[in-house]
Motif scaffolding. Structure first.
Motif, short mmCIF file in Angstrom:
data_model
loop_
_atom_site.label_atom_id
_atom_site.label_comp_id
_atom_site.label_asym_id
_atom_site.label_seq_id
_atom_site.Cartn_x
_atom_site.Cartn_y
_atom_site.Cartn_z
N HIS A 235 0.84 -1.20 0.00
CA HIS A 235 0.00 0.00 0.00
C HIS A 235 0.88 1.25 0.00
N GLY A 236 0.30 2.35 -0.49
CA GLY A 236 1.04 3.59 -0.56
C GLY A 236 0.13 4.76 -0.92
N GLU A 237 0.73 5.90 -1.10
CA GLU A 237 0.00 7.14 -1.42
C GLU A 237 -0.62 7.02 -2.81
N PRO A 238 -1.84 7.52 -3.02
CA PRO A 238 -2.58 7.24 -4.26
C PRO A 238 -1.88 7.65 -5.55
N LEU A 239 -1.32 8.85 -5.61
CA LEU A 239 -0.69 9.28 -6.86
C LEU A 239 0.52 8.41 -7.17
N ALA A 240 1.33 8.13 -6.16
CA ALA A 240 2.50 7.28 -6.38
C ALA A 240 2.10 5.88 -6.82
N GLN A 241 0.99 5.36 -6.29
CA GLN A 241 0.54 4.02 -6.67
C GLN A 241 0.01 3.99 -8.10
N ALA A 242 -0.72 5.05 -8.49
CA ALA A 242 -1.18 5.11 -9.88
C ALA A 242 0.00 5.23 -10.83
N ASP A 243 1.01 6.03 -10.45
CA ASP A 243 2.24 6.10 -11.24
C ASP A 243 2.88 4.71 -11.36
N ALA A 244 2.91 3.99 -10.26
CA ALA A 244 3.55 2.68 -10.24
C ALA A 244 2.84 1.70 -11.18
N VAL A 245 1.51 1.72 -11.18
CA VAL A 245 0.77 0.82 -12.07
C VAL A 245 0.97 1.22 -13.52
N PHE A 246 0.94 2.52 -13.81
CA PHE A 246 1.19 3.00 -15.17
C PHE A 246 2.54 2.51 -15.66
N ARG A 247 3.56 2.61 -14.83
CA ARG A 247 4.90 2.17 -15.23
C ARG A 247 4.99 0.64 -15.29
N PHE A 248 4.34 -0.02 -14.35
CA PHE A 248 4.42 -1.48 -14.30
C PHE A 248 3.86 -2.13 -15.56
N PRO A 378 -5.16 3.69 -14.59
CA PRO A 378 -5.02 3.72 -13.12
C PRO A 378 -5.34 5.08 -12.51
N TYR A 379 -5.00 6.17 -13.19
CA TYR A 379 -5.26 7.49 -12.65
C TYR A 379 -6.77 7.76 -12.57
N LEU A 380 -7.50 7.43 -13.63
CA LEU A 380 -8.93 7.67 -13.64
C LEU A 380 -9.65 6.73 -12.68
N THR A 381 -9.15 5.51 -12.54
CA THR A 381 -9.74 4.56 -11.60
C THR A 381 -9.64 5.05 -10.17
N VAL A 382 -8.46 5.49 -9.77
CA VAL A 382 -8.26 5.95 -8.40
C VAL A 382 -9.00 7.27 -8.17
N ALA A 383 -8.97 8.16 -9.16
CA ALA A 383 -9.66 9.44 -9.03
C ALA A 383 -11.16 9.24 -8.87
N ALA A 384 -11.75 8.37 -9.70
CA ALA A 384 -13.19 8.14 -9.62
C ALA A 384 -13.57 7.49 -8.29
N THR A 385 -12.79 6.51 -7.84
CA THR A 385 -13.13 5.80 -6.60
C THR A 385 -13.04 6.72 -5.39
N LEU A 386 -11.93 7.42 -5.25
CA LEU A 386 -11.78 8.31 -4.09
C LEU A 386 -12.74 9.50 -4.18
N GLY A 387 -12.92 10.05 -5.39
CA GLY A 387 -13.80 11.20 -5.53
C GLY A 387 -15.24 10.88 -5.23
N LEU A 388 -15.73 9.77 -5.78
CA LEU A 388 -17.13 9.39 -5.54
C LEU A 388 -17.35 8.99 -4.09
N GLY A 389 -16.37 8.30 -3.51
CA GLY A 389 -16.48 7.95 -2.10
C GLY A 389 -16.53 9.19 -1.22
N LEU A 390 -15.71 10.20 -1.56
CA LEU A 390 -15.72 11.45 -0.80
C LEU A 390 -17.07 12.15 -0.91
N LEU A 391 -17.65 12.19 -2.11
CA LEU A 391 -18.97 12.79 -2.25
C LEU A 391 -20.01 12.05 -1.42
N GLY A 392 -19.89 10.73 -1.36
CA GLY A 392 -20.79 9.95 -0.52
C GLY A 392 -20.63 10.29 0.95
N LEU A 393 -19.39 10.47 1.39
CA LEU A 393 -19.14 10.86 2.78
C LEU A 393 -19.76 12.22 3.08
#
Length: 468
Positions: A235-248, A378-393
């Motif tokens: 696990h790690g910080e969201p932007l770094a993880q999306a970068d990691a998946v993009f590169r992987f 990966p960037y759009l996946t993480v952005a949509a998940t965290l953003g929609l979850g935040l709106l729900g909160l």
């Protein structure tokens, strides 16, 4: 929603960063070339190799804006060029994020860095900054929203992939471990360590490249389909993880090619085998709190906030599926489901659920989003998940009951794109320019594919198999 362009580093900062990388490398060999890489909507790595002097002189490099609107097959949709992006292909400035600067695996004297596009571009509605079309910039904007709410997140992805051979007639089969007399897998050998050992040379090289780039891989196993493997990340910080998946994804494909076979993240290469997922685990923490773990109470029970986060995800899941499953092949993964969710359901442990709560202690309580396919950005996946979850909160949305018909996910890409077009929540989070361009590109790809006599063979297995 305003996406702030990445700030250009100063010449002194660029030179210092290059010097730091040179010092870290054995022998301190001077940098000759710098690879400026950025991702489009399909997360294909695009960019340029530039001389180190030009990199510091230009503060990155320049690239034509046409690459932001290309389809997977290099098509240029009329709905994009002119209405959204300039049909004169105006240049953008690629601004490097120096936190991602690293030696380039296998290339002495070369560095690689992730960039974001900036610069004013002409459109039918006026001038738009190129960053408005950047998936990475969109994720940064969502993370700024999270920070403004006094929250932060940790994420951990799990990527499934296929290792394949393709013959002269384009027929697919399980990869044979080249360079020896090892046999080809004939039937699924789920969790087989023996089969896994046949590809140790490939995974050794892949892990070494990941270590160099700081990609936090955490182990791998044979998955539940013929020739399918899963790689887990810490696990790690969201932007770094999306970068990691993009590169992987890029590394995995490039290294497989050097070993003589094909690595694919396509969502359903075999109709009679399980599909390819890209599952993400999300936890959210309060900043500067005695008990920071938002999704659980100290005694161990799920918190109300977890339910609200899920509620936000459920309500926009049909629209978010355009990001989670951005190609027609992905809907075969849903229609021919094998532990691939067909409804935006939620609950504990069950792997057939869209939003699964794995068994865990209170401090590790998290939500697993099992909807994205291997071809998701990966960037759009993480952005949509965290953003929609935040709106729900923020709206205290209650979770929806499994019997609610609104939980049924789209069964086709056009249906998902229609839902995205109408989604005020995702437009608020990601911006109209990005959403409109994404929809136009995907509709063009769908129409191009539908016009073929054999869409799966002529489009999916010709293009998506290698680039998704």
């Amino acid at each position: 929603m305003k996406i702030e362009p990445l700030v250009s580093p100063s010449t002194a900062e660029l030179k210092a960063a290059l010097q730091s990388c040179e010092t870290a490398r054995s022998g301190g060999k001077p940098t000759r070339l710098v690879e400026c890489a950025f991702g489009d909507f399909t997360s294909v790595a695009r960019g340029k190799l530039v001389h180190a002097d030009d990199f510091t002189g230009m503060g990155g490099c320049r690239a034509p804006s046409v690459v932001m609107g290309l389809t997977l097959t290099a098509g240029e949709p009329e709905a994009v060029f002119g209405p959204l992006l300039p049909d004169s292909y105006d240049d953008m400035h690629l601004v490097p994020d120096l936190r991602t600067l690293s030696a380039r695996p296998g290339r002495p004297g070369e560095l690689t860095v992730l960039c974001e596009p900036t610069g004013a571009l002409r459109s039918a509605t006026g001038m738009v900054d190129a960053s408005a079309y950047s998936p990475r910039a969109a994720l940064r904007a969502v993370l700024a929203r999270l920070d403004a709410a006094g929250l932060q997140a940790l994420v951990a992805p799990e990527l499934e992939l296929f290792l394949l051979d393709r013959d002269a007639q384009a027929r697919l089969s399980a990869a044979r471990a080249h360079g020896g007399s090892l046999t080809r897998e004939r039937a699924c050998e789920a969790l087989s360590l023996e089969r896994l050992s046949h590809f140790e040379a490939y995974f050794d090289e892949l892990y070494a490249a990941c270590d160099l780039l700081g990609i936090p891989v955490n182990g791998h196993a044979h998955e539940s389909a013929l020739s399918q493997y899963e790689v887990n990340f810490r696990h790690g910080e969201p932007l770094a993880q999306a970068d990691a998946v993009f590169r992987f994804k890029r590394l995995a494909r490039e290294i497989a090619a050097r070993h003589g076979y094909l690595c694919s993240f396509a969502p359903k290469p075999f109709l009679d085998e399980p599909g390819t997922g890209m599952h993400w685990h999300f936890s959210v923490q309060r900043q500067a709190a005695d008990w920071p773990h938002l999704f659980a109470e100290p005694a161990g029970a799920d918190s109300a906030a977890l339910a609200h986060f899920v509620g936000g995800l459920q309500r926009a899941a049909p629209a978010a599926m355009a990001f989670f499953s951005p190609h027609d092949m992905g809907y075969d993964r849903i229609a021919l489901s094998n532990a691939s969710p067909s409804h935006a359901s939620w609950g504990h442990e069950d792997r057939s659920l869209a939003f699964r709560i794995p068994a865990s202690g209170a401090s590790a309580r998290r939500i697993e989003n099992r909807l994205p396919g291997g071809d998701a950005n990966p960037y759009l996946t993480v952005a949509a998940t965290l953003g929609l979850g935040l709106l729900g909160l923020q709206a205290a949305e209650p979770p929806m009951d499994d019997s609610d018909e609104l939980l049924r996910l789209p069964r086709s890409l056009p249906t998902a794109l229609d839902a995205l077009h109408a989604s005020q929540a995702l437009r608020e989070l990601l911006g109209d320019p990005l959403v409109n361009a994404f929809i136009a590109i995907k509709r063009h790809e769908h129409a191009e594919r539908a016009a073929l006599a054999q869409p799966r063979e002529q489009w999916d297995l010709t293009h998506l198999l290698e680039l998704g």
